[in-house]
Enzyme design. Structure first.
Site, PDB file in Angstrom:
ATOM      1  CG  ASP A  52     -50.965   0.672 -39.265  1.00 33.51           C
ATOM      2  OD1 ASP A  52     -50.061   1.213 -38.585  1.00 33.51           O
ATOM      3  OD2 ASP A  52     -51.970   1.287 -39.690  1.00 33.51           O
ATOM      4  NE  ARG A 439      -2.639  -4.864  -2.227  1.00 31.62           N
ATOM      5  CZ  ARG A 439      -1.875  -5.849  -2.642  1.00 31.62           C
ATOM      6  NH1 ARG A 439      -1.375  -5.840  -3.855  1.00 31.62           N
ATOM      7  NH2 ARG A 439      -1.594  -6.867  -1.867  1.00 31.62           N
ATOM      8  CG  ASP A 474      -2.057  -9.156  -9.221  1.00 36.51           C
ATOM      9  OD1 ASP A 474      -3.250  -8.964  -9.527  1.00 36.51           O
ATOM     10  OD2 ASP A 474      -1.708  -9.600  -8.116  1.00 36.51           O
ATOM     11  CG  ASN A 476      -3.671  -6.318  -6.954  1.00 34.68           C
ATOM     12  OD1 ASN A 476      -4.600  -7.117  -6.890  1.00 34.68           O
ATOM     13  ND2 ASN A 476      -2.408  -6.705  -6.961  1.00 34.68           N
ATOM     14  CG  ASP A 543      -6.621 -12.451  -4.305  1.00 34.26           C
ATOM     15  OD1 ASP A 543      -6.018 -13.060  -5.204  1.00 34.26           O
ATOM     16  OD2 ASP A 543      -6.338 -11.284  -3.959  1.00 34.26           O
TER      17      ASP A 543
HETATM   18  C1  GLA Z   1      -3.251  -9.777  -5.560  1.00 32.96           C
HETATM   19  C2  GLA Z   1      -3.245 -11.191  -6.088  1.00 32.96           C
HETATM   20  C3  GLA Z   1      -2.655 -12.115  -5.059  1.00 32.96           C
HETATM   21  C4  GLA Z   1      -1.244 -11.670  -4.736  1.00 32.96           C
HETATM   22  C5  GLA Z   1      -1.260 -10.232  -4.265  1.00 32.96           C
HETATM   23  C6  GLA Z   1       0.143  -9.699  -4.104  1.00 32.96           C
HETATM   24  O1  GLA Z   1      -4.134  -9.626  -4.504  1.00 32.96           O
HETATM   25  O2  GLA Z   1      -4.526 -11.593  -6.443  1.00 32.96           O
HETATM   26  O3  GLA Z   1      -2.651 -13.444  -5.535  1.00 32.96           O
HETATM   27  O4  GLA Z   1      -0.434 -11.827  -5.871  1.00 32.96           O
HETATM   28  O5  GLA Z   1      -1.935  -9.382  -5.178  1.00 32.96           O
HETATM   29  O6  GLA Z   1       0.156  -8.386  -3.674  1.00 32.96           O
END
Ligand code: GLA
Length: 721
Positions: A52, A439, A474, A476, A543
């Site tokens: 309880d 970007r 990709d 981005n 990257d």
């Molecule tokens: C990203 C990817 C990179 C490359 C660029 C190209 O940053 O991670 O490896 O391909 O885009 O614009």
């Protein structure tokens, strides 16, 4: 093996190393009884201890000891007594609570596919499934919990299917699982980080309260990974209990661990309920993504081994899943946007001389893309740069003896593109508000079927037009400006609908192009998760191509993913991300810990450097099977050193790699003990010109030469004699 003890309504799921036990109580609640080291039997005398507890509500007035707040529940809603973080939440005229009680179950060999979602798979010999139906009478909602046990590979895949009856509901939350554990003495392990610094292995004690890793970026993200592990604080590389959960999903997610007032804990994982809701009409259903649970008492080595082999055998699919991967050259860091066909062919020629097998043409081949400000969406070859077109270039590269691969970023659109001019409404946007850029690009609305259909055709047209055997996919930027263009109640469906759209595109492209090797990328590891691995058996981990920078990234990634999936390139010095100058040998040794590639202007290198690269390529070919399919061990680590072995199936080849970051004055000698060898065997290393016995290497170890240089590394390859 799944055992059902009917007299006590108990399910015992026995894996290679763990037992997972659940039970149906007389009241109909499905409770969790045990998860941990495998046991043979669970006695009927092993009863729940009820107590309880003040302020823990009771479903009946007859028993103050019975409360949903203190029971270990398999799938739980708030509102009827459980005050912990809920697994599910619905909203309708009857309120928000669900009273989920057992209705029935099934046990069968094999495993069903999850509608429209990536998930683990296996043959009837490899996996067995238990489905348990829970039902709430008032709302007419059924939740089917699915438990698929991969006994040999030591994993339990869990998901939930939520079905409505006569009434519609608004689903506000639907996690894939919560797991209640009987104590709270854990260290939490997760993979965090940022762009260029992905999958940093992070540890933090579970203190009172809640710890979570989550994403609302529309992707799993660079900074969070859909993975969480609870380890006994004393866990070492080789020993200690660890519970781990992962999600096979690429969108917004949450993974958490929380403590309770009575010092138990709850772990949960699933779609992030922030910015999520889902309208379920009467007689419709919602499938949660799949969560993967495992337990080991063999420390981080055990966890890593299980995670890696499961991902390799039961997540990665298709022709390439079990094949050695080609060594590639990628032109990105060699040329960025500024290349000509001649330059590409020069690079390919040098790559061929070095023994490289695949040429990958990165960003800049389409539209008028000479910078990252335009042309995404215009997937038409740029004849100014490539006079022979992709078909002509592909053929010339094939004639040199290399395969040909291509970069795409299909989910995106530039404002300055023919696609955007033709279909401005295809970019994700809120009408009446300006765009938010990243970007300088926008995200296509993959929640719309017509956009997905267009993407499938646009990508297919290019893939059919040239001899393309590899695609780097990709992504981005992250998603913002979520539209409310659909009916108001659907506004929080967007993120999940986007991911479902993406998965549909990827599924169809996999079906149409089964021979193509797909590599996923999102500015490196911005969406490096098991969901993507299901469609693309390798991923560009980061990257950050700096050899020293990559050590921690690769180590964190290795906790959940096998080396075969980890794209890993040698690049130029000074490194473009960090400015660091490391020896070519170290760049090679670090890249050879993963799926080797090159990303620098080979043609501009002096002859002797190209010879060194040719030597690296030859070496990698001789160890590729061991690295990509063997067992991986992290060896003794310090703040300044990293060491690993890869051991093949029959322990006849062992690849040992050691890296020291900074040189130190009067440094102590470093001795590293190897792991995973055959203790009885004698091993010879050409690099050392010496033989040692397996037990010597594992117990005494090898002494690293006391070289006074920064970024020093060695790679010794041992062969059983
Ligand atoms: C990203 C990817 C990179 C490359 C660029 C190209 O940053 O991670 O490896 O391909 O885009 O614009």
């Amino acid at each position: 093996m799944i055992e059902y003890q009917e007299d006590v309504s108990l399910f015992h799921l026995k894996s290679r190393d763990f037992s997972y036990i659940l039970q149906v109580l007389d009241e109909g609640y499905v409770v969790h009884r045990y998860f941990g080291k495998k046991i043979k039997r669970f006695s009927p005398d092993n009863k729940i201890t009820y107590q309880d507890r003040a302020f823990s509500p009771n479903p009946t007035s007859q028993d103050r000891t019975f409360s949903l707040d203190t029971l270990a529940l398999e799938y739980s809603s708030n509102g009827l007594g459980d005050f912990r973080t809920a697994t599910i939440e619905v909203r309708n005229a009857k309120g928000t609570a669900l009273d989920l009680r057992y209705q029935g179950h099934r046990i069968f060999k094999g495993k069903k596919e999850l509608a429209d979602l990536p998930a683990s798979f296996g043959s009837e010999d490899q996996v067995e499934t238990l489905e348990v139906d829970l039902y709430d009478q008032l709302t007419d909602v059924t939740v089917t919990l699915s438990y698929s046990l991969f006994e040999e590979t030591n994993f339990l895949a869990r998901s939930a299917l939520i079905q409505t009856g006569q009434q519609p509901i608004q689903l506000e939350k639907a996690l894939s699982l919560t797991l209640d554990l009987p104590h709270k003495d854990f260290t939490i392990h997760s993979l965090t980080g940022r762009y260029g610094y992905e999958k940093e292995w992070t540890q933090t004690p579970l203190t009172q309260g809640k710890y979570s890793v989550a994403s609302i970026r529309g992707a799993s993200s660079h900074s969070r990974t859909p993975f969480i592990a609870l380890a006994d604080p004393a866990t070492t590389e080789d020993q200690g209990d660890i519970y781990s959960a992962q999600l096979v999903y690429s969108g917004n997610f949450t993974a958490f661990a929380e403590t309770t007032a009575i010092h138990t804990s709850r772990l949960g994982i699933g779609i992030n309920d922030e910015h999520f809701s889902w309208q379920l009409e009467a007689h419709s259903q919602f499938q949660t993504p799949e969560a993967l649970l495992t337990f080991t008492d063999q420390g981080f080595t055990g966890l890593t081994r299980d995670n890696q082999s499961f991902a390799r055998q039961h997540i990665a699919r298709g022709k390439w899943a079990q094949k050695e991967r080609p060594i590639l050259i990628n032109n990105w860091e060699a040329t960025y946007f500024h290349f000509t066909e001649d330059k590409i062919l020069e690079l390919a020629q040098s790559a061929k001389e070095a023994g490289i097998e695949l040429f990958v043409l990165d960003d800049g081949w389409f539209g008028k893309r000479n910078s990252d400000t335009c042309s995404l969406g215009d997937w038409v070859e740029n004849r100014d740069k490539l006079p022979s077109g992709l078909a002509g270039l592909g053929k010339k590269i094939n004639d040199l003896g290399l395969d040909f691969g291509l970069w795409f970023e299909p989910e995106m659109v530039s404002e300055d593109s023919d696609l955007y001019r033709a279909h401005p409404d295809w970019a994700i946007q809120i009408s009446g508000r300006g765009h938010t850029y990243s970007r300088e690009q926008l995200v296509l609305d993959l929640s719309k079927q017509e956009v997905c259909d267009y993407l499938i055709e646009a990508v297919s047209t290019v893939l059919e037009s040239a001899p393309i055997s590899y695609v780097k996919w990709d992504m981005n930027r992250n998603i913002t400006n979520i539209p409310e263009h659909q009916a108001n109640h659907e506004k929080h469906e967007f993120y999940h609908r986007y991911i479902l759209g993406l998965y549909r595109v990827l599924e169809e492209l996999n079906r149409r192009f089964p021979d193509i090797l797909f590599e996923s990328c999102a500015g490196g590891g911005g969406r490096n998760d098991l969901g993507m691995l299901y469609y693309m058996p390798q991923a560009w981990a980061s990257d950050n191509t700096d050899a020293i920078g990559r050590l921690s990234i690769q180590e964190g990634t290795g906790l959940i993913f096998p080396a075969i999936s980890v794209g890993s390139h040698v690049s130029a010095v000074p490194n473009h991300q960090t400015g660091r100058v490391t020896p070519l040998a170290t760049r090679g040794n670090v890249a050879m810990l993963g799926n080797l590639g090159y990303e620098l202007d080979l043609h501009a290198l002096p002859e002797r450097k190209l010879d060194e690269i040719a030597q690296q390529v030859e070496t990698y070919k001789s160890i590729r099977r061991t690295v990509q399919f063997g067992d991986y061990y992290r060896l003794k680590k310090t703040d300044n050193t990293y060491a690993y072995t890869y051991v093949n199936d029959d322990k006849s080849q062992v690849v040992f790699t050691f890296v020291k970051v900074l040189s130190q004055p009067e440094a102590p000698l470093i001795q590293v003990k190897l792991k995973g060898l055959d203790a009885e065997a004698r091993y010879y290393s050409k690099e050392l010109g010496a033989s040692f016995y397996g037990d010597e290497l594992m117990n005494i170890g090898i002494t690293i030469p006391p070289v006074q240089k920064d970024y020093y590394s060695v790679q010794y390859i041992f062969h059983k004699q």
